[in-house]
Design a protein around this motif. Structure first.
Motif, PDB file in Angstrom:
ATOM      1  N   ASP A 241       0.844  -1.211   0.000  1.00 14.68           N
ATOM      2  CA  ASP A 241       0.000   0.000   0.000  1.00 14.68           C
ATOM      3  C   ASP A 241       0.873   1.252   0.000  1.00 14.68           C
ATOM      4  OD1 ASP A 241       0.887  -0.648   2.573  1.00 14.68           O
ATOM      5  OD2 ASP A 241      -0.767   0.424   3.534  1.00 14.68           O
ATOM      6  N   VAL A 243       0.609   3.817  -1.737  1.00 15.72           N
ATOM      7  CA  VAL A 243      -0.178   5.058  -1.824  1.00 15.72           C
ATOM      8  C   VAL A 243      -0.301   5.680  -0.442  1.00 15.72           C
ATOM      9  CG1 VAL A 243      -2.446   6.016  -2.352  1.00 15.72           C
ATOM     10  CG2 VAL A 243      -1.432   4.322  -3.875  1.00 15.72           C
ATOM     11  N   GLY A 246       3.637   5.889   1.026  1.00 19.99           N
ATOM     12  CA  GLY A 246       4.434   6.803   0.220  1.00 19.99           C
ATOM     13  C   GLY A 246       3.972   8.241   0.255  1.00 19.99           C
ATOM     14  N   GLY A 247       2.929   8.554   1.026  1.00 22.95           N
ATOM     15  CA  GLY A 247       2.570   9.945   1.241  1.00 22.95           C
ATOM     16  C   GLY A 247       1.443  10.491   0.394  1.00 22.95           C
ATOM     17  N   SER A 248       0.926   9.726  -0.581  1.00 25.22           N
ATOM     18  CA  SER A 248      -0.182  10.245  -1.393  1.00 25.22           C
ATOM     19  C   SER A 248      -1.453  10.407  -0.569  1.00 25.22           C
ATOM     20  CB  SER A 248      -0.445   9.325  -2.585  1.00 25.22           C
ATOM     21  OG  SER A 248       0.674   9.293  -3.443  1.00 25.22           O
ATOM     22  N   HIS A 249      -1.642   9.502   0.404  1.00 28.63           N
ATOM     23  CA  HIS A 249      -2.796   9.585   1.306  1.00 28.63           C
ATOM     24  C   HIS A 249      -2.307   9.451   2.747  1.00 28.63           C
ATOM     25  CE1 HIS A 249      -6.026   9.667  -1.664  1.00 28.63           C
ATOM     26  NE2 HIS A 249      -5.335   8.776  -2.352  1.00 28.63           N
ATOM     27  N   CYS A 253      -2.484   6.434   6.012  1.00 28.76           N
ATOM     28  CA  CYS A 253      -1.309   5.927   6.727  1.00 28.76           C
ATOM     29  C   CYS A 253      -1.439   6.192   8.226  1.00 28.76           C
ATOM     30  CB  CYS A 253      -0.055   6.586   6.178  1.00 28.76           C
ATOM     31  SG  CYS A 253       1.474   5.971   6.886  1.00 28.76           S
ATOM     32  N   GLN A 264       4.331  14.418   2.293  1.00 29.08           N
ATOM     33  CA  GLN A 264       4.065  14.365   0.862  1.00 29.08           C
ATOM     34  C   GLN A 264       5.188  15.018   0.072  1.00 29.08           C
ATOM     35  OE1 GLN A 264       0.098  16.193   1.498  1.00 29.08           O
ATOM     36  NE2 GLN A 264      -0.693  14.549   0.223  1.00 29.08           N
ATOM     37  N   ARG A 265       5.537  14.359  -1.021  1.00 21.60           N
ATOM     38  CA  ARG A 265       6.527  14.857  -1.983  1.00 21.60           C
ATOM     39  C   ARG A 265       7.939  14.971  -1.409  1.00 21.60           C
ATOM     40  NH1 ARG A 265       1.938  17.600  -2.755  1.00 21.60           N
ATOM     41  NH2 ARG A 265       2.625  19.348  -1.453  1.00 21.60           N
TER      42      ARG A 265
END
Length: 591
Positions: A241, A243, A246-249, A253, A264-265
């Motif tokens: 997972d 997403v 990795g910081g997209s959501h 998390c 994020q980013r």
């Protein structure tokens, strides 16, 4: 790994195992060739764990024997140092014989390794473990999907393996049930006698190795797994997972992984994903007086995979706040800090909340974004990693392991072995240069500048642009200031600057009503770069490599960042299960 098609059946050969399923039910049971490297690595790590377990037991028995001799022969008392040296010599002497002992057929259930493949699907992973890893005496294959359980039975028969119905017997057992229930019912310490009470008899002994390889997050299974693995046992955990990790959501998390937030980013998100998972494992284990010791933590393809040993260690639990901390990331540049949650005061053994310094970015004056908590301790046991590389490079060792991805694993583990294991997170040259608007220096020269300044530096196994170093942020920027003196920043194009200025004006208009005077995170990057370059460098910078260590023949020939072996190399759709697929077809036909 090979795939052959024979009329209505697909046959997959991976390692020493063969898997078969009806061609028209491919998605009824999940199989993805991308995960071959995952299974190869897991087989290797379990083989090394089996040797460590046997070595520990032999050393423990030898220690008891020496202590008993000391009591019986009072005239020959050994000091603690002499006793430790004897044990160390004995441990070195048995290294070559341990693997031979494991390969014998005389292992009892207790002497060998017992594995739970909690989310086994077709059982391919378990079959490979049984056929390739010496010293395994029992495997429980478990899955909730009836189609997967049915396919596991078929694959056992095809591989000429038979299951057994009891944990007290040698062999393979197939269970159709919930993974968490199986683990919660396997929390009894193997040392505890079963004759305590009839109710206690319902509890099975803990496993040596628990393998969690779900489609998505392993978070729902971690609490049960931590309790169901024995003292000194190993958890193998995969999370796909990315997403969430990795910081997209970040909100997802936060809910899954013990209230941890990725940034994020951020350029180091791949490593943050590993450290968030380890933090979740560590804090979950601490509730039961247990600690974790990461053996290997890697990012591969589209997922992360960790191998951690779990130990009953209350003193390590007390020190956990020193290994769990937050990330403080500047909102305008690449500067970041990692600060543990706790610290030890000047008085010995007195733990207290840590102090946060500085309160803002020292390079730009911008506020920090706060991420975490994350695991700040080591990601790997370098001794195990080096032993794994040695096995992969040997032509005689691991005769039973059939590893199709051996060369890819050698490259991965070689890069891991070169990492700074005590330094959390990393910078990337593209991110640093983006802030300054300058061309990127060659990686070799940038690393040489850090080394010549007296600091350590390495790469990171998942990102070829990574710079992992113990140098402070100020040194990073001083090196770049000197670089920019000879390589003038190109700045932003007029089009990009105009677009960013419009965005900034809109931001300021929105903040006029509430009179928000804080420095905006969306301030043009070139302005942050101008602030950094306005300060003269405070150190002498030398970009010439000096005293380079020659790489060994083995490490110089490996491919550290290989290309994907084929197109569309990534995750597949989730397995639908036979019953669900048939129901879907019925609904479609009835329309």
């Amino acid at each position: 790994m090979s795939l052959s098609i024979n009329q209505s059946y697909n046959t997959i050969t991976e390692g020493s195992a063969t898997m078969v399923y009806p061609a028209d039910e491919e998605q009824a049971v999940f199989y993805n060739p991308v995960q071959v490297q995952n299974r190869d690595l897991s087989a290797l790590m379990i083989a090394l764990y089996a040797e460590r377990k046997r070595t520990r037991q032999l050393v423990k028995d030898k220690t008891k024997e020496l202590k008993k001799q000391q009591k019986e022969e009072s005239s020959k008392q050994l000091s603690k140092e002499e006793l430790a040296d004897k044990i160390k010599s004995y441990e070195a002497s048995i290294q070559n014989t341990v693997s031979e002992q494991l390969s014998s057929d005389k292992n009892s259930v207790e002497d060998g390794v017992q594995i739970l493949d909690a989310l086994a699907a077709s059982g391919l992973r378990s079959i490979r473990y049984w056929k390739e890893v010496p010293g395994i005496t029992h495997i429980t294959i478990n899955d909730l999907d009836p189609a997967a359980v049915e396919r596991a039975h078929t694959n056992l028969e095809r591989n000429q393996l038979t299951g057994v119905s009891s944990r007290d017997e040698l062999g393979i057992r197939i269970r159709h049930g919930d993974a968490t229930h199986e683990m919660y019912m396997s929390r009894r310490d193997p040392k505890v006698q079963t004759a305590l009470s009839p109710d206690f008899l319902q509890q099975s002994p803990q496993y040596d190795v628990i393998d969690l390889d779900p489609y998505g997050s392993a978070a729902p299974f971690l609490d049960a797994a931590i309790q169901a693995v024995r003292d000194g046992g190993m958890l193998n955990v995969t999370c796909t997972d990315m997403v969430a990790l990795g910081g997209s959501h970040p909100e997802t998390c936060f809910g899954r992984y013990n209230a941890s937030l990725p940034l994020q980013r951020a350029p180091y998100l791949q490593e943050v994903a590993l450290r968030i998972l380890l933090q979740s494992l560590a804090t979950t284990a601490a509730k039961y007086g247990r600690s974790i010791r990461p053996v290997l933590s890697v990012g591969m393809d589209f997922y992360v995979r960790v191998f951690v040993e779990v130990h009953n260690d209350k003193s390590a639990v007390e020190q956990l706040s020193l290994s769990i901390g937050n990330i403080y990331q500047s909102t305008q540049c690449s500067s970041f800090y990692t600060i543990p949650r706790g610290q030890i005061s000047k008085k010995k053994n007195v733990y207290q909340p840590t102090r946060v310094e500085p309160s803002q970015c020292t390079e730009t004056g911008a506020p920090f974004k706060v991420g975490g908590p994350i695991w700040l301790g080591p990601l790997h046991d370098i001794n195990v990693v080096e032993e794994a590389i040695k096995r992969l490079s040997s032509k005689t060792d691991n005769a039973t392991l059939v590893l199709a991805t051996k060369e890819r694993l050698r490259g991965l583990l070689t890069t891991v072995s070169e990492e700074l294991n005590d330094v959390p997170l990393f910078y990337t040259l593209p991110d640093i240069c983006h802030v300054l608007g300058c061309p990127s220096p060659p990686m070799q020269q940038f690393q040489a500048a850090l080394q010549n300044a007296g600091y350590r530096v390495s790469g990171y196994h998942k990102d070829p642009h990574a710079v992992k170093t113990d140098a402070p942020n100020s040194v990073i920027w001083d090196i770049m200031r000197v670089w920019c003196q000879a390589n003038k920043p190109v700045g932003l194009s007029k089009k990009k600057r105009k677009r960013m200025e419009k965005r900034q004006q809109k931001k300021l208009q929105n903040n006029t009503d509430n009179k928000n005077t804080e420095t905006s995170e969306t301030e043009p990057q070139q302005e942050a770069g101008e602030k950094i370059l306005a300060v003269p460098p405070s150190i002498e910078v030398d970009f010439k490599p000096k005293n380079q260590k020659k790489k060994s023949d083995v490490s110089s020939k490996v491919t550290r960042f290989p290309m994907n072996p084929e197109k569309h190399w990534g995750p597949k759709s989730r397995a639908v299960g036979k019953k669900r697929k048939l129901d879907a077809n019925d609904r479609k036909n009835s329309q």
